[in-house]
Design a protein around this motif. Structure first.
Motif, PDB file in Angstrom:
ATOM      1  N   ALA A   7       0.831  -1.207   0.000  1.00  0.00           N
ATOM      2  CA  ALA A   7       0.000   0.000   0.000  1.00  0.00           C
ATOM      3  C   ALA A   7       0.863   1.253   0.000  1.00  0.00           C
ATOM      4  CB  ALA A   7      -0.930  -0.007   1.209  1.00  0.00           C
ATOM      5  N   MET A   8       1.941   1.199   0.755  1.00  0.00           N
ATOM      6  CA  MET A   8       2.834   2.363   0.809  1.00  0.00           C
ATOM      7  C   MET A   8       3.399   2.657  -0.576  1.00  0.00           C
ATOM      8  SD  MET A   8       5.567   3.136   3.706  1.00  0.00           S
ATOM      9  CE  MET A   8       6.535   4.617   3.761  1.00  0.00           C
ATOM     10  N   ALA A   9       3.814   1.608  -1.277  1.00  0.00           N
ATOM     11  CA  ALA A   9       4.392   1.785  -2.613  1.00  0.00           C
ATOM     12  C   ALA A   9       3.352   2.236  -3.638  1.00  0.00           C
ATOM     13  CB  ALA A   9       5.037   0.483  -3.070  1.00  0.00           C
ATOM     14  N   ALA A  10       2.109   1.818  -3.476  1.00  0.00           N
ATOM     15  CA  ALA A  10       1.062   2.121  -4.458  1.00  0.00           C
ATOM     16  C   ALA A  10       0.360   3.453  -4.211  1.00  0.00           C
ATOM     17  CB  ALA A  10       0.024   1.004  -4.463  1.00  0.00           C
ATOM     18  N   VAL A  44       4.489  10.986   0.017  1.00  0.00           N
ATOM     19  CA  VAL A  44       5.634  10.143   0.397  1.00  0.00           C
ATOM     20  C   VAL A  44       6.174  10.578   1.759  1.00  0.00           C
ATOM     21  CG1 VAL A  44       8.025   9.555  -0.198  1.00  0.00           C
ATOM     22  CG2 VAL A  44       6.265   9.559  -1.968  1.00  0.00           C
ATOM     23  N   ASP A  45       6.331  11.887   1.945  1.00  0.00           N
ATOM     24  CA  ASP A  45       6.855  12.394   3.218  1.00  0.00           C
ATOM     25  C   ASP A  45       5.922  12.049   4.379  1.00  0.00           C
ATOM     26  OD1 ASP A  45       9.005  13.431   1.813  1.00  0.00           O
ATOM     27  OD2 ASP A  45       8.295  15.511   1.903  1.00  0.00           O
ATOM     28  N   PRO A  65     -10.652   9.173  17.973  1.00  0.00           N
ATOM     29  CA  PRO A  65      -9.713   9.727  16.989  1.00  0.00           C
ATOM     30  C   PRO A  65     -10.174  11.077  16.457  1.00  0.00           C
ATOM     31  CG  PRO A  65     -11.072   8.071  15.956  1.00  0.00           C
ATOM     32  CD  PRO A  65     -11.422   8.060  17.425  1.00  0.00           C
ATOM     33  N   GLY A  66      -9.210  11.924  16.189  1.00  0.00           N
ATOM     34  CA  GLY A  66      -9.512  13.232  15.631  1.00  0.00           C
ATOM     35  C   GLY A  66      -9.178  13.352  14.156  1.00  0.00           C
ATOM     36  N   TRP A  67      -8.282  12.481  13.689  1.00  0.00           N
ATOM     37  CA  TRP A  67      -7.775  12.586  12.329  1.00  0.00           C
ATOM     38  C   TRP A  67      -7.677  11.216  11.686  1.00  0.00           C
ATOM     39  CZ3 TRP A  67      -7.120  17.533  10.885  1.00  0.00           C
ATOM     40  CH2 TRP A  67      -6.926  18.478  11.880  1.00  0.00           C
ATOM     41  N   SER A  68      -7.871  11.178  10.383  1.00  0.00           N
ATOM     42  CA  SER A  68      -7.572   9.966   9.640  1.00  0.00           C
ATOM     43  C   SER A  68      -6.953  10.353   8.308  1.00  0.00           C
ATOM     44  CB  SER A  68      -8.812   9.093   9.427  1.00  0.00           C
ATOM     45  OG  SER A  68      -9.622   9.583   8.390  1.00  0.00           O
ATOM     46  N   ILE A  69      -6.291   9.369   7.738  1.00  0.00           N
ATOM     47  CA  ILE A  69      -5.815   9.515   6.361  1.00  0.00           C
ATOM     48  C   ILE A  69      -6.409   8.373   5.560  1.00  0.00           C
ATOM     49  CG2 ILE A  69      -3.665  10.720   6.938  1.00  0.00           C
ATOM     50  CD1 ILE A  69      -2.249   7.969   6.317  1.00  0.00           C
ATOM     51  N   ARG A  70      -6.723   8.664   4.325  1.00  0.00           N
ATOM     52  CA  ARG A  70      -7.157   7.644   3.373  1.00  0.00           C
ATOM     53  C   ARG A  70      -6.157   7.653   2.238  1.00  0.00           C
ATOM     54  NH1 ARG A  70     -13.033  10.117   3.649  1.00  0.00           N
ATOM     55  NH2 ARG A  70     -13.674   9.232   5.654  1.00  0.00           N
ATOM     56  N   ALA A  71      -5.580   6.498   1.979  1.00  0.00           N
ATOM     57  CA  ALA A  71      -4.558   6.376   0.938  1.00  0.00           C
ATOM     58  C   ALA A  71      -5.168   5.749  -0.307  1.00  0.00           C
ATOM     59  CB  ALA A  71      -3.397   5.532   1.444  1.00  0.00           C
ATOM     60  N   TYR A  72      -4.931   6.379  -1.447  1.00  0.00           N
ATOM     61  CA  TYR A  72      -5.474   5.922  -2.722  1.00  0.00           C
ATOM     62  C   TYR A  72      -4.343   5.637  -3.702  1.00  0.00           C
ATOM     63  CZ  TYR A  72      -9.881   7.905  -1.058  1.00  0.00           C
ATOM     64  OH  TYR A  72     -11.013   8.188  -0.326  1.00  0.00           O
ATOM     65  N   ASP A  73      -4.595   4.681  -4.599  1.00  0.00           N
ATOM     66  CA  ASP A  73      -3.652   4.451  -5.689  1.00  0.00           C
ATOM     67  C   ASP A  73      -4.072   5.311  -6.883  1.00  0.00           C
ATOM     68  OD1 ASP A  73      -5.792   3.107  -6.916  1.00  0.00           O
ATOM     69  OD2 ASP A  73      -4.912   1.127  -6.651  1.00  0.00           O
ATOM     70  N   ASP A  74      -3.438   5.121  -8.008  1.00  0.00           N
ATOM     71  CA  ASP A  74      -3.699   5.951  -9.195  1.00  0.00           C
ATOM     72  C   ASP A  74      -5.132   5.882  -9.691  1.00  0.00           C
ATOM     73  OD1 ASP A  74      -1.135   7.024  -9.387  1.00  0.00           O
ATOM     74  OD2 ASP A  74      -0.403   5.334 -10.580  1.00  0.00           O
TER      75      ASP A  74
END
Length: 127
Positions: A7-10, A44-45, A65-74
């Motif tokens: 997931a990190m790479a994508a 990336v950072d 929780p107060g914050w979330s991140i959602r990670a998406y690919d291309d």
């Protein structure tokens, strides 16, 4: 903190969410307002910073929780993962198609420089 390597790479886009409530069910998105989108070097950072969060013992606060991140690919389809951060109990809960069961609940030290840097990034996203 461990982020699934695939997931990190994508990841090509991160959506930062200011959480307003707990989700209605397990594995559903945390409700809230998207306050920022990070792409390229910013994404990336951010993932590198999150991956550097040192572990912590479990604290009890009831997980708010107060914050979330959602990670998406291309494709910008379903998120690869969502990670919700509670800076009071030092807990992260992750779910998504790229998250193995062993990584769904983790603990991080929110009082360390990386923890405080992440909180500062989240707060700056609302400015």
């Amino acid at each position: 903190m461990q982020i699934p390597a695939d997931a990190m790479a994508a990841t090509s886009l991160i959506e930062v969410v200011r959480i307003s409530a707990l989700p209605v069910g397990q594995g559903t998105p945390y409700p809230g307002t998207a306050v920022a989108h990070w792409a390229g070097d910013e994404a990336v950072d951010a993932l590198t910073l999150i991956g550097s969060l040192p572990g912590s013992a479990q604290h009890r606060c009831g997980f708010s929780p107060g914050w979330s991140i959602r990670a998406y690919d291309d494709s910008l389809g379903l998120p690869l993962f969502e990670a919700a951060f509670c800076f009071r109990c030092h807990e992260v809960r992750m779910h998504g198609t790229a998250v193995p069961p062993s990584l769904t609940t983790q603990f991080f030290d929110a009082d360390t420089p990386p923890g405080q840097a992440l909180l500062a990034l989240f707060r700056a996203a609302t400015a």
